[in-house]
Enzyme design. Structure first.
Site, PDB file in Angstrom:
ATOM      1  N   HIS A  67      51.320  86.055  20.805  1.00  0.00           N
ATOM      2  CA  HIS A  67      52.441  85.400  20.131  1.00  0.00           C
ATOM      3  C   HIS A  67      52.816  86.153  18.857  1.00  0.00           C
ATOM      4  O   HIS A  67      52.064  86.178  17.886  1.00  0.00           O
ATOM      5  CB  HIS A  67      52.092  83.949  19.789  1.00  0.00           C
ATOM      6  CG  HIS A  67      53.278  83.157  19.322  1.00  0.00           C
ATOM      7  ND1 HIS A  67      54.357  82.881  20.139  1.00  0.00           N
ATOM      8  CD2 HIS A  67      53.579  82.595  18.129  1.00  0.00           C
ATOM      9  CE1 HIS A  67      55.250  82.181  19.472  1.00  0.00           C
ATOM     10  NE2 HIS A  67      54.807  81.997  18.234  1.00  0.00           N
ATOM     11  N   TYR A 129      63.920  85.500  19.445  1.00  0.00           N
ATOM     12  CA  TYR A 129      65.108  84.632  19.418  1.00  0.00           C
ATOM     13  C   TYR A 129      66.240  85.157  18.544  1.00  0.00           C
ATOM     14  O   TYR A 129      67.302  84.561  18.468  1.00  0.00           O
ATOM     15  CB  TYR A 129      64.731  83.197  19.003  1.00  0.00           C
ATOM     16  CG  TYR A 129      63.957  83.093  17.708  1.00  0.00           C
ATOM     17  CD1 TYR A 129      64.593  83.146  16.481  1.00  0.00           C
ATOM     18  CD2 TYR A 129      62.570  82.924  17.729  1.00  0.00           C
ATOM     19  CE1 TYR A 129      63.872  83.050  15.297  1.00  0.00           C
ATOM     20  CE2 TYR A 129      61.842  82.823  16.547  1.00  0.00           C
ATOM     21  CZ  TYR A 129      62.501  82.883  15.340  1.00  0.00           C
ATOM     22  OH  TYR A 129      61.788  82.793  14.173  1.00  0.00           O
ATOM     23  N   HIS A 213      62.240  77.762  22.714  1.00  0.00           N
ATOM     24  CA  HIS A 213      61.760  77.814  21.335  1.00  0.00           C
ATOM     25  C   HIS A 213      60.869  76.624  21.025  1.00  0.00           C
ATOM     26  O   HIS A 213      59.762  76.775  20.523  1.00  0.00           O
ATOM     27  CB  HIS A 213      62.907  77.909  20.323  1.00  0.00           C
ATOM     28  CG  HIS A 213      62.370  77.940  18.923  1.00  0.00           C
ATOM     29  ND1 HIS A 213      62.070  76.792  18.217  1.00  0.00           N
ATOM     30  CD2 HIS A 213      61.998  78.972  18.123  1.00  0.00           C
ATOM     31  CE1 HIS A 213      61.546  77.124  17.042  1.00  0.00           C
ATOM     32  NE2 HIS A 213      61.497  78.439  16.965  1.00  0.00           N
ATOM     33  N   HIS A 240      56.797  76.885  21.826  1.00  0.00           N
ATOM     34  CA  HIS A 240      56.142  76.316  20.641  1.00  0.00           C
ATOM     35  C   HIS A 240      55.957  74.821  20.891  1.00  0.00           C
ATOM     36  O   HIS A 240      56.905  74.135  21.275  1.00  0.00           O
ATOM     37  CB  HIS A 240      57.033  76.437  19.402  1.00  0.00           C
ATOM     38  CG  HIS A 240      57.158  77.816  18.826  1.00  0.00           C
ATOM     39  ND1 HIS A 240      58.371  78.365  18.496  1.00  0.00           N
ATOM     40  CD2 HIS A 240      56.235  78.739  18.488  1.00  0.00           C
ATOM     41  CE1 HIS A 240      58.184  79.577  17.968  1.00  0.00           C
ATOM     42  NE2 HIS A 240      56.899  79.827  17.961  1.00  0.00           N
ATOM     43  N   GLU A 243      53.591  72.002  16.645  1.00  0.00           N
ATOM     44  CA  GLU A 243      53.016  72.731  15.508  1.00  0.00           C
ATOM     45  C   GLU A 243      52.973  71.816  14.294  1.00  0.00           C
ATOM     46  O   GLU A 243      52.090  71.934  13.456  1.00  0.00           O
ATOM     47  CB  GLU A 243      53.862  73.983  15.205  1.00  0.00           C
ATOM     48  CG  GLU A 243      53.349  74.796  14.030  1.00  0.00           C
ATOM     49  CD  GLU A 243      54.112  76.098  13.801  1.00  0.00           C
ATOM     50  OE1 GLU A 243      55.133  76.307  14.502  1.00  0.00           O
ATOM     51  OE2 GLU A 243      53.687  76.896  12.952  1.00  0.00           O
ATOM     52  N   HIS A 277      50.471  77.044  19.720  1.00  0.00           N
ATOM     53  CA  HIS A 277      49.946  76.156  18.666  1.00  0.00           C
ATOM     54  C   HIS A 277      49.236  74.932  19.263  1.00  0.00           C
ATOM     55  O   HIS A 277      48.035  74.849  19.219  1.00  0.00           O
ATOM     56  CB  HIS A 277      51.011  75.713  17.655  1.00  0.00           C
ATOM     57  CG  HIS A 277      51.693  76.840  16.955  1.00  0.00           C
ATOM     58  ND1 HIS A 277      51.006  77.765  16.211  1.00  0.00           N
ATOM     59  CD2 HIS A 277      53.010  77.217  16.903  1.00  0.00           C
ATOM     60  CE1 HIS A 277      51.856  78.649  15.723  1.00  0.00           C
ATOM     61  NE2 HIS A 277      53.069  78.351  16.128  1.00  0.00           N
ATOM     62  N   ASP A 328      51.397  85.633  15.409  1.00  0.00           N
ATOM     63  CA  ASP A 328      52.559  84.803  15.085  1.00  0.00           C
ATOM     64  C   ASP A 328      53.360  85.327  13.899  1.00  0.00           C
ATOM     65  O   ASP A 328      54.187  86.212  14.045  1.00  0.00           O
ATOM     66  CB  ASP A 328      52.087  83.361  14.883  1.00  0.00           C
ATOM     67  CG  ASP A 328      53.230  82.359  14.770  1.00  0.00           C
ATOM     68  OD1 ASP A 328      54.389  82.766  14.949  1.00  0.00           O
ATOM     69  OD2 ASP A 328      52.972  81.172  14.503  1.00  0.00           O
TER      70      ASP A 328
END
Ligand SMILES: [Zn+2]
Length: 450
Positions: A67, A129, A213, A240, A243, A277, A328
């Protein structure tokens, strides 16, 4: 044929490293892995030629960074003043996003991926993105940013799975994208799919996958469109997930269920899906993820940096979710640190020690990460697999006197000396062979933060 003689190598399904292993390869594939018995004496029939490259220290399979948002590297060390949270950090992140174009993103991603190579990362999953130009106008080539990332990985010498991300709305209740966010949006999931369909990188080092996303950014009725596209194309799908508690609260308010339940009801979960996450899942969510064999990518140093919290790693693993690792936001790029944090954070959470065996942490950093990115033939030192070798020195101030099995609890990324990706040496003696990493990071970051 190329041969390497590893002082120690971590072989598949071994609880600890094996001494004196001869690794042979041809055409980018491992053709033989031979432990030399009796303290270096060749096993019957094995001739150790003088041309074998000696790898002092511990040699691991390639590490997979499952990620990444490459441009976040520009934020390292810039967001630590005062009281801030995930959401104020995000505003600073948008400021950098606003300045990037395909040329500056190529420079920044090339330097960032080269830093990853230095740390032993042989494959990265880019959760991408930042698709369009200022105000959301597509570039002449609507995949120009994707192409820049593919080229950046080629320059850095690592493999890439471009997880092209659908990012359509600003909140769970469907608010329109505003400001910099407009650069992320394709309008709807069908137009997202149309754009991604048109992108076919020809390089062998890169593949395309899909991403949602988050439940904030893709309306519920369009989740199945993205999941269906990934399924039809047989590619990984990342998302995701939970989170922040605020995402759970918003999802409950709008849809009356948790984000995980929403994804399950729209066909998003499954063995080709990775939830990134999963810091705040309910017990029912842990069950849904595990039963569907959905993977979970933990990003402990980012979760730490953003004050996200600590996810229930062992419970998710035991429920059936393979665990992978990601850097990340690149506050830290060091998969050794990410791997041991999985164990150490669990200790803080439970006030007990001993949750993960060292080999399980190695598996998360290598084979599980590669599988999550769609490279099922990488991340193990086994015959037929890709030749990715990562050698960690055991004679640095950090690692001297450490038994090889304990290396993941002692080494840092700075202890990586030698990296081979698909049979090609990318890092030798701790130096990237083609990229001056500190100099390129410095200039690329200056350009987007000045
Ligand atoms: Zn992320």
């Amino acid at each position: 044929m190329t041969r390497w003689l590893a002082e120690y190598a971590w072989l598949p399904d071994h609880a600890e490293p094996t001494p004196d292993v001869l690794i042979e390869a041809e055409g980018g594939r491992i053709t033989a892995v031979t432990p030399l018995v009796g303290g270096g004496a060749p096993a019957a029939g094995v001739e150790v030629l003088g041309d074998a490259v000696r790898l002092p220290g511990l040699t691991l399979p390639g590490l997979a960074n499952a990620h990444s948002h490459a441009f976040h590297r520009a934020l390292r060390g810039r967001t630590h003043g005062g009281r801030s949270d995930f959401w104020s950090w995000r505003d600073e992140m948008y400021d950098v996003a606003a300045r990037l174009d395909p040329d500056s993103y190529l420079a920044l991603a090339r330097a960032t991926y080269a830093e990853m190579a230095l740390t032993g990362i042989t494959c990265v999953g880019e959760f991408h993105y930042l698709h369009h130009g200022p105000d959301g106008r597509p570039y002449a080539d609507p995949n120009a940013m994707s192409a820049a990332l593919v080229e950046a990985a080629a320059h850095a010498g690592i493999r890439l799975t471009l997880l092209d991300t659908a990012y359509l709305t600003a909140s769970v209740d469907g608010a329109e994208l505003v400001g910099t966010q407009r650069r992320f949006g394709d309008g709807d999931a069908l137009r997202w799919a149309e754009r991604v369909d048109a992108f076919r990188p020809e390089n062998d080092h890169a593949r395309v996958g899909a991403a949602i996303h988050s439940v904030r950014a893709v309306p519920a009725e369009q989740l199945a469109t993205v999941a269906g596209w990934a399924d039809r194309n047989g590619v990984p799908l990342h998302v995701h997930l939970s989170e922040q508690p605020a995402e759970n609260d918003a999802c409950r308010a709008v849809h009356g269920c948790s984000p995980t339940r929403l994804l399950a009801d729209h066909g998003v979960l499954g063995p080709h899906t990775t939830a990134v996450h999963a810091t705040h899942p309910t017990s029912a969510d842990v069950g849904l993820l595990g039963e569907s064999r959905t993977g979970v990518c933990l990003c402990p140093t980012t979760e730490r940096d953003l004050a996200d919290g600590i996810g229930p790693a062992r419970r998710m693993f035991d429920a059936g979710s393979p665990l992978s690792l990601g850097s990340d936001s690149h506050a830290v790029v060091d998969l050794f640190e990410e791997a041991r944090a999985v164990e150490l954070d669990e200790r803080l959470r439970t006030r007990r020690r001993g949750h993960f065996a060292a080999a399980e942490l190695v598996g998360a950093a290598t084979v599980a990460g590669h599988a999550a990115l769609g490279w099922g033939d990488a991340g193990r030192l086994s015959v037929g697999d890709r030749v990715d070798l990562v050698t960690v020195r055991l004679d640095s101030a950090r690692t001297a006197g450490v038994p090889p099995v304990g290396a993941f609890f002692a080494a840092t990324a700075a202890d990586v000396t030698h990296v081979v990706v698909d049979g090609r040496t990318v890092v030798a003696d701790g130096r990237h062979l083609t990229v001056d990493v500190p100099a390129e990071l410095h200039s690329a970051i200056a350009e987007v933060t000045a």
